[in-house]
Design an enzyme around this catalytic site. Structure first.
Site, PDB file in Angstrom:
ATOM      1  N   CYS A   7      28.709   4.506  -5.244  1.00 10.15           N
ATOM      2  CA  CYS A   7      29.732   3.469  -5.067  1.00 10.15           C
ATOM      3  C   CYS A   7      30.023   2.855  -6.430  1.00 10.15           C
ATOM      4  CB  CYS A   7      29.328   2.438  -4.012  1.00 10.15           C
ATOM      5  SG  CYS A   7      27.962   1.349  -4.440  1.00 10.15           S
ATOM      6  N   ARG A  19      27.342  -0.530  -0.828  1.00  6.37           N
ATOM      7  CA  ARG A  19      27.592   0.640   0.018  1.00  6.37           C
ATOM      8  C   ARG A  19      26.638   1.807  -0.227  1.00  6.37           C
ATOM      9  NH1 ARG A  19      33.897   0.884  -1.301  1.00  6.37           N
ATOM     10  NH2 ARG A  19      33.006   0.154  -3.270  1.00  6.37           N
ATOM     11  N   ASP A  58      34.767  -2.278   0.361  1.00  8.73           N
ATOM     12  CA  ASP A  58      33.698  -2.880  -0.433  1.00  8.73           C
ATOM     13  C   ASP A  58      33.452  -4.287   0.094  1.00  8.73           C
ATOM     14  OD1 ASP A  58      31.928  -3.851  -2.294  1.00  8.73           O
ATOM     15  OD2 ASP A  58      33.159  -3.315  -4.033  1.00  8.73           O
TER      16      ASP A  58
END
Length: 172
Positions: free
Chosen positions: A18, A24, A137
């Site tokens: 990520c 994440r 996100d």
């Protein structure tokens, strides 16, 4: 679907990447490791994570990431952020990203078509979520968004695992 493992002695290696490696990608790493462990396939698959940026290198996962994982019975407390090494493409069989920005960055860092082909979007493995394309996100959002993102990631990593497991079991 990613190419199956070809050498029985080498684990299949996945890196989840990520942006900062604190939200994440640690969620995906922990969720996938748990699935691998439950299936008894820890010798056949190695899971790691990284970020495209270096802002959080050495830090723990975001406290909201750790809390969301904990509520799902998963432990993210040992995670330490690291940056993806652009020279490490050949160290992985599959590099999984969460949004179009990371996909562009990693494909630009790749030096060969084979390396570029290793970069795949996480939601592409889950037919029910593939149309969404990006995993949002949660960093600038609230705790509820972390929970929602973790659910998306768990579903997509489970779909990825279901695609990999048959080939991995044949090797073991």
């Amino acid at each position: 679907m990613p190419a199956g493992p070809t050498d029985d002695s080498t684990p299949f290696r996945i890196s989840f990447v990520c942006t900062g490696n604190i939200c994440r990608s640690p969620m995906a790493e922990v969720a996938m490791r748990e699935q691998v462990a439950r299936a008894g396939l820890t010798a056949q698959i190695q899971v790691s994570s990284a970020g495209t940026g270096d802002w959080h290198v050495g830090e723990q996962a975001d406290e909201r990431t750790i809390a969301a994982l904990s509520e799902h019975g998963l432990d993210g407390s040992q995670h330490r952020a690291r940056q993806f090494d652009s020279h490490a493409f050949d160290d992985y069989d599959l590099i999984v990203v969460f949004d179009g920005s990371q996909e562009r960055i990693l494909r630009n860092w790749a030096q060969t078509d084979d390396q570029r082909d290793k970069v795949r979007m996480l939601l592409s493995f889950d037919p029910e979520q593939a149309a969404l394309r990006d995993v949002p996100d949660p960093y600038y959002s609230d705790r509820a968004m972390f929970d929602a993102v973790l659910v998306m990631i768990e579903r997509a990593t489970a779909a990825l695992f279901r695609q990999l497991a048959p080939a991995l079991r044949q090797r073991g």
